[in-house]
Write a protein that holds these residues in place. Structure first.
Motif, PDB file in Angstrom:
ATOM      1  N   PRO A 213       0.893  -1.303   0.139  1.00  0.00           N
ATOM      2  CA  PRO A 213       0.166   0.159  -0.007  1.00  0.00           C
ATOM      3  C   PRO A 213       0.796   1.417   0.146  1.00  0.00           C
ATOM      4  CG  PRO A 213      -0.793  -1.674   1.686  1.00  0.00           C
ATOM      5  CD  PRO A 213       0.454  -2.173   1.122  1.00  0.00           C
ATOM      6  N   GLY A 214       0.440   2.125  -0.964  1.00  0.00           N
ATOM      7  CA  GLY A 214       1.107   3.497  -0.932  1.00  0.00           C
ATOM      8  C   GLY A 214       2.710   3.370  -1.680  1.00  0.00           C
ATOM      9  N   GLN A 215       2.551   2.200  -2.370  1.00  0.00           N
ATOM     10  CA  GLN A 215       3.950   2.189  -3.248  1.00  0.00           C
ATOM     11  C   GLN A 215       3.455   2.499  -4.669  1.00  0.00           C
ATOM     12  OE1 GLN A 215       6.187  -1.220  -1.750  1.00  0.00           O
ATOM     13  NE2 GLN A 215       7.754   0.167  -1.186  1.00  0.00           N
ATOM     14  N   GLN A 216       4.365   3.215  -5.142  1.00  0.00           N
ATOM     15  CA  GLN A 216       4.086   3.263  -6.851  1.00  0.00           C
ATOM     16  C   GLN A 216       5.392   2.887  -7.608  1.00  0.00           C
ATOM     17  OE1 GLN A 216       1.806   6.732  -8.727  1.00  0.00           O
ATOM     18  NE2 GLN A 216       3.936   7.482  -8.884  1.00  0.00           N
ATOM     19  N   LEU A 217       5.271   2.237  -8.801  1.00  0.00           N
ATOM     20  CA  LEU A 217       6.417   1.843  -9.477  1.00  0.00           C
ATOM     21  C   LEU A 217       6.250   2.577 -10.809  1.00  0.00           C
ATOM     22  CD1 LEU A 217       7.895  -1.610  -9.970  1.00  0.00           C
ATOM     23  CD2 LEU A 217       6.959  -0.575 -11.842  1.00  0.00           C
ATOM     24  N   ALA A 218       7.323   2.989 -11.173  1.00  0.00           N
ATOM     25  CA  ALA A 218       7.130   3.488 -12.680  1.00  0.00           C
ATOM     26  C   ALA A 218       8.463   2.838 -13.328  1.00  0.00           C
ATOM     27  CB  ALA A 218       7.387   5.249 -12.677  1.00  0.00           C
ATOM     28  N   ALA A 219       8.069   2.428 -14.733  1.00  0.00           N
ATOM     29  CA  ALA A 219       8.994   1.736 -15.623  1.00  0.00           C
ATOM     30  C   ALA A 219       8.820   2.603 -16.867  1.00  0.00           C
ATOM     31  CB  ALA A 219       8.508   0.098 -15.800  1.00  0.00           C
ATOM     32  N   ALA A 220      10.049   3.046 -17.213  1.00  0.00           N
ATOM     33  CA  ALA A 220      10.070   3.801 -18.553  1.00  0.00           C
ATOM     34  C   ALA A 220      10.413   2.750 -19.604  1.00  0.00           C
ATOM     35  CB  ALA A 220      11.197   5.018 -18.599  1.00  0.00           C
ATOM     36  N   ASP A 222      11.919   2.662 -22.394  1.00  0.00           N
ATOM     37  CA  ASP A 222      13.141   2.652 -23.094  1.00  0.00           C
ATOM     38  C   ASP A 222      14.217   2.453 -21.961  1.00  0.00           C
ATOM     39  OD1 ASP A 222      12.664   4.901 -21.780  1.00  0.00           O
ATOM     40  OD2 ASP A 222      13.427   6.353 -23.469  1.00  0.00           O
ATOM     41  N   ALA A 223      14.099   2.773 -20.789  1.00  0.00           N
ATOM     42  CA  ALA A 223      14.984   2.402 -19.792  1.00  0.00           C
ATOM     43  C   ALA A 223      15.001   1.369 -19.034  1.00  0.00           C
ATOM     44  CB  ALA A 223      15.207   3.720 -18.806  1.00  0.00           C
ATOM     45  N   SER A 224      16.075   0.886 -18.345  1.00  0.00           N
ATOM     46  CA  SER A 224      16.235  -0.451 -17.793  1.00  0.00           C
ATOM     47  C   SER A 224      16.040  -0.419 -16.194  1.00  0.00           C
ATOM     48  CB  SER A 224      17.577  -1.183 -18.044  1.00  0.00           C
ATOM     49  OG  SER A 224      18.704  -0.314 -17.334  1.00  0.00           O
ATOM     50  N   THR A 225      15.750   1.173 -15.730  1.00  0.00           N
ATOM     51  CA  THR A 225      15.607   0.959 -14.421  1.00  0.00           C
ATOM     52  C   THR A 225      14.232   1.316 -13.895  1.00  0.00           C
ATOM     53  OG1 THR A 225      15.988   3.315 -14.690  1.00  0.00           O
ATOM     54  CG2 THR A 225      17.820   2.209 -13.756  1.00  0.00           C
ATOM     55  N   LEU A 226      13.774   0.915 -12.849  1.00  0.00           N
ATOM     56  CA  LEU A 226      12.242   1.040 -12.166  1.00  0.00           C
ATOM     57  C   LEU A 226      12.625   2.039 -11.255  1.00  0.00           C
ATOM     58  CD1 LEU A 226      11.559  -2.653 -11.980  1.00  0.00           C
ATOM     59  CD2 LEU A 226      10.786  -1.251 -13.853  1.00  0.00           C
ATOM     60  N   HIS A 227      11.484   2.953 -10.841  1.00  0.00           N
ATOM     61  CA  HIS A 227      11.636   3.747  -9.930  1.00  0.00           C
ATOM     62  C   HIS A 227      10.487   3.389  -8.830  1.00  0.00           C
ATOM     63  CE1 HIS A 227      14.384   6.708 -11.499  1.00  0.00           C
ATOM     64  NE2 HIS A 227      14.192   6.272 -12.702  1.00  0.00           N
ATOM     65  N   LEU A 228      10.856   3.269  -7.591  1.00  0.00           N
ATOM     66  CA  LEU A 228       9.803   3.179  -6.601  1.00  0.00           C
ATOM     67  C   LEU A 228       9.558   4.490  -5.753  1.00  0.00           C
ATOM     68  CD1 LEU A 228      10.421  -0.026  -4.809  1.00  0.00           C
ATOM     69  CD2 LEU A 228       8.351   0.422  -6.040  1.00  0.00           C
ATOM     70  N   THR A 229       8.315   4.908  -5.589  1.00  0.00           N
ATOM     71  CA  THR A 229       8.202   6.219  -5.004  1.00  0.00           C
ATOM     72  C   THR A 229       6.935   5.708  -4.065  1.00  0.00           C
ATOM     73  OG1 THR A 229       6.785   7.054  -6.846  1.00  0.00           O
ATOM     74  CG2 THR A 229       9.080   7.903  -6.420  1.00  0.00           C
ATOM     75  N   ARG A 230       6.631   6.741  -2.911  1.00  0.00           N
ATOM     76  CA  ARG A 230       5.551   6.684  -2.113  1.00  0.00           C
ATOM     77  C   ARG A 230       4.491   7.518  -2.530  1.00  0.00           C
ATOM     78  NH1 ARG A 230       5.167   3.836   1.816  1.00  0.00           N
ATOM     79  NH2 ARG A 230       6.973   2.852   2.577  1.00  0.00           N
ATOM     80  N   THR A 231       3.466   7.220  -2.314  1.00  0.00           N
ATOM     81  CA  THR A 231       2.148   8.016  -2.843  1.00  0.00           C
ATOM     82  C   THR A 231       1.036   7.755  -1.618  1.00  0.00           C
ATOM     83  OG1 THR A 231       0.540   8.388  -4.578  1.00  0.00           O
ATOM     84  CG2 THR A 231       1.432   6.119  -4.204  1.00  0.00           C
TER      85      THR A 231
ATOM     86  N   PRO B  89       4.214   9.597   5.099  1.00  0.00           N
ATOM     87  CA  PRO B  89       3.809   9.676   3.813  1.00  0.00           C
ATOM     88  C   PRO B  89       4.230  10.857   2.764  1.00  0.00           C
ATOM     89  CG  PRO B  89       2.216   9.421   5.390  1.00  0.00           C
ATOM     90  CD  PRO B  89       3.443   9.627   6.376  1.00  0.00           C
ATOM     91  N   GLY B  90       4.443  10.462   1.586  1.00  0.00           N
ATOM     92  CA  GLY B  90       4.655  11.647   0.717  1.00  0.00           C
ATOM     93  C   GLY B  90       6.258  11.950   0.572  1.00  0.00           C
ATOM     94  N   VAL B  91       7.046  11.069   1.674  1.00  0.00           N
ATOM     95  CA  VAL B  91       8.490  11.072   1.308  1.00  0.00           C
ATOM     96  C   VAL B  91       8.968   9.967   0.440  1.00  0.00           C
ATOM     97  CG1 VAL B  91      10.453  11.090   2.755  1.00  0.00           C
ATOM     98  CG2 VAL B  91       8.794  12.495   3.556  1.00  0.00           C
ATOM     99  N   SER B  92       9.772  10.389  -0.372  1.00  0.00           N
ATOM    100  CA  SER B  92      10.234   9.433  -1.276  1.00  0.00           C
ATOM    101  C   SER B  92      11.150   8.383  -0.779  1.00  0.00           C
ATOM    102  CB  SER B  92      10.912   9.939  -2.624  1.00  0.00           C
ATOM    103  OG  SER B  92      11.413   9.045  -3.217  1.00  0.00           O
ATOM    104  N   ASP B  93      10.940   7.182  -0.936  1.00  0.00           N
ATOM    105  CA  ASP B  93      11.920   6.202  -0.423  1.00  0.00           C
ATOM    106  C   ASP B  93      12.695   5.638  -1.753  1.00  0.00           C
ATOM    107  OD1 ASP B  93       9.901   3.052  -0.233  1.00  0.00           O
ATOM    108  OD2 ASP B  93      10.212   4.503  -1.770  1.00  0.00           O
ATOM    109  N   THR B  94      12.747   6.180  -2.757  1.00  0.00           N
ATOM    110  CA  THR B  94      13.322   5.985  -3.983  1.00  0.00           C
ATOM    111  C   THR B  94      14.905   5.213  -3.856  1.00  0.00           C
ATOM    112  OG1 THR B  94      12.184   7.611  -5.232  1.00  0.00           O
ATOM    113  CG2 THR B  94      13.949   6.711  -6.249  1.00  0.00           C
TER     114      THR B  94
END
Lengths: 319, 168
Positions: A213-220, A222-231, B89-94
């Motif tokens: 919950p609250g995790q977001q993943l972005a996969a471009a 063209d790129a090989s990296t995945l980005h994980l952020t909180r939302t 919440p709202g803080v990136s754990d990238t």
């Protein structure tokens, strides 16, 4: 990689291979090589570490029976071969099982599509799916546990069924539910996945990234990296109430989401496409007035073109 | 420990010390030589075919263990630091997330590299790494020439190194 790097690496590889021989005896030569250049040790350690890192994968290999052209002469090797033969048999049985399952179902695909600005909700099997505007989803009459997002955005509410996990395919990627509510967006080749409840596995047969919950993943694409952020969990799927929420999102993404939600073409000019935005946008009500007033919120200028709205750099900040 | 091994150790102390130093022990070389002595003193060893080579091998393994332990300690420190960082919440754990993903991606790349080697080279590599067979024995087992196995080995190591170095 430079030539020096490669030749150094090849030398280190030679030594690692030679030392791998139980009968290796040239310790004097090895010491001399290490002493000749401090870089030799680092290169050697890197190859040793790479070898150790790969060992678990090698141990897990399905072992195929060897077919030597020469008869075996020593005992230990013959013993080893018998072990492989057993491994090969097990592997073959598993493959056979998979083949049967896959052939059991003949696909009968159909598509559900929404126009720009249109929302729609569909239910299949264990899932309720809300489609955002300008979205195309491919489903299958014979398999209610899979959906393919061809473009756009959809929010999935899935009642988890251990026997039949629900899978969302997005391009070459796959998101598998573990009992949950999650949002998937496909913009060209770029994929975003955000989890509101429960958890999903992104590419279970590939990277196998678990998202909670609250995790977001972005996969471009063209790129090989995945980005994980909180939302913020409450904001996921906010588009259904004409509300979009962002944490450091590039304006290109914001513009694409607005186009989908409003049914009006909104585009970010190249010089602001990578500018970041954090905040909430509520876009109900009069669309033209909303777009005209968008500039201060996003810290950009807004230009009303012929067929579309363009987000540009703020006039006063231009050089 | 057999007296023979002990005698060989004492006679070759300078050589072993030189090896440990070059192998990355640096100023700890003396301590590690001591550790090596304790190790072979307590280990139950039968007759050793080549005592000096046996001692070098033990020293090599000691250094590999040490290198691995140092690396793992470093990774643990990083993990600890991240667990202390606020996850409001709202803080990136990238950074934490990306590191995990990079490790997964690296593993996926390494496995793809193994896959791309082809069956024989992969099996030869497995026999070398896991079963610890000499290249000549691998060649006999797989029914190919020694030079084929030698080239398989180089190819395999280069491929996994490429897969690990390809970080960007």
């Amino acid at each position: 990689m430079t030539d020096r790097h490669n030749s150094l690496r090849d030398e280190a590889i030679e030594w690692v291979i030679r030392l791998g021989d139980p009968a290796f005896g040239d310790w004097e030569g090895f010491t001399a090589w290490l002493e000749a250049d401090p870089a030799h040790l680092a290169a050697y350690d890197a190859v040793v570490a790479a070898g150790e890192a790969v060992d678990p994968s090698l141990r897990a290999l399905p072992q195929t029976p060897a077919t030597p052209t020469r008869p075996e002469t020593t005992m230990p090797e013959r013993k080893a071969r018998a072990r492989w033969a057993a491994g090969g048999l097990i592997a073959a049985a598993i493959v056979g099982g998979l083949g049967w399952t896959a052939m059991n179902l003949r696909p009968a695909p159909y598509a559900i599509e929404t126009g720009p600005g249109e929302h729609r909700i569909v239910s299949i099997g264990t899932a309720t799916i809300a489609l955002n505007g300008d979205t195309r989803l491919r489903l299958d009459h014979h398999d209610p546990h899979v959906a393919t997002l061809e473009r756009g955005e959809a929010l999935f509410d899935v009642r988890h069924d251990e026997e039949h996990p629900f899978a969302v395919r997005v391009g070459d990627d796959e998101v598998q539910d573990v009992g949950t509510r999650f949002d998937v967006t496909r913009e060209g080749e770029d994929v975003r996945v955000a989890v509101a409840e429960g958890s999903v596995v992104y590419n279970p047969r590939g990277e196998a990234v678990h998202l909670g919950p609250g995790q977001q993943l972005a996969a471009a694409g063209d790129a090989s990296t995945l980005h994980l952020t909180r939302t913020a969990v409450a904001d996921i799927g906010g588009w259904r109430e004409d509300r979009l929420s962002y944490e450091q999102a590039p304006l290109a993404t914001v513009a694409a989401d607005l186009s989908r939600g409003l049914g009006i073409d909104v585009e970010a000019a190249p010089d602001v496409a990578h500018q970041r935005f954090t905040g909430v946008i509520a876009y109900g009500g009069d669309k033209t007035r909303f777009l005209a007033g968008l500039g201060p919120l996003l810290d950009v200028g807004v230009e009303h073109g012929h067929q579309r709205w363009l987000l540009i750099r703020k006039p006063e900040s231009r050089p | 420990m057999s007296d023979g091994l002990q005698a060989i150790f004492l006679a070759n102390q300078p050589t072993l010390l030189r090896f440990l130093t070059a192998r990355g022990a640096g100023t700890d070389a003396e301590d590690l030589l001591q550790e090596l002595w304790l190790k072979i003193s307590t280990a139950a060893t039968g007759p050793v075919a080549n005592p000096l080579s046996y001692l070098f091998r033990a020293a090599e393994n000691l250094m590999r263990d040490r290198y691995r332990a140092t690396r793992q300690a470093t990774l643990r420190d990083i993990a600890w630091d991240e667990s202390q960082s606020p996850a409001s919440p709202g803080v990136s754990d990238t950074p934490a997330g990306e590191r995990v993903l990079i490790a997964r991606e690296e593993l996926a790349r390494v496995e793809a590299a193994l896959e791309a080697l082809g069956e024989r080279a992969r099996e030869a590599f497995r026999l070398h790494r896991i079963e610890g067979l000499a290249q000549r024995a691998i060649a006999a087992q797989l029914g190919v020439s020694l030079s084929t196995i030698e080239s398989d080995m180089r190819r395999a190591y280069r491929a996994i190194m490429d897969a690990r170095e390809d970080r960007e």
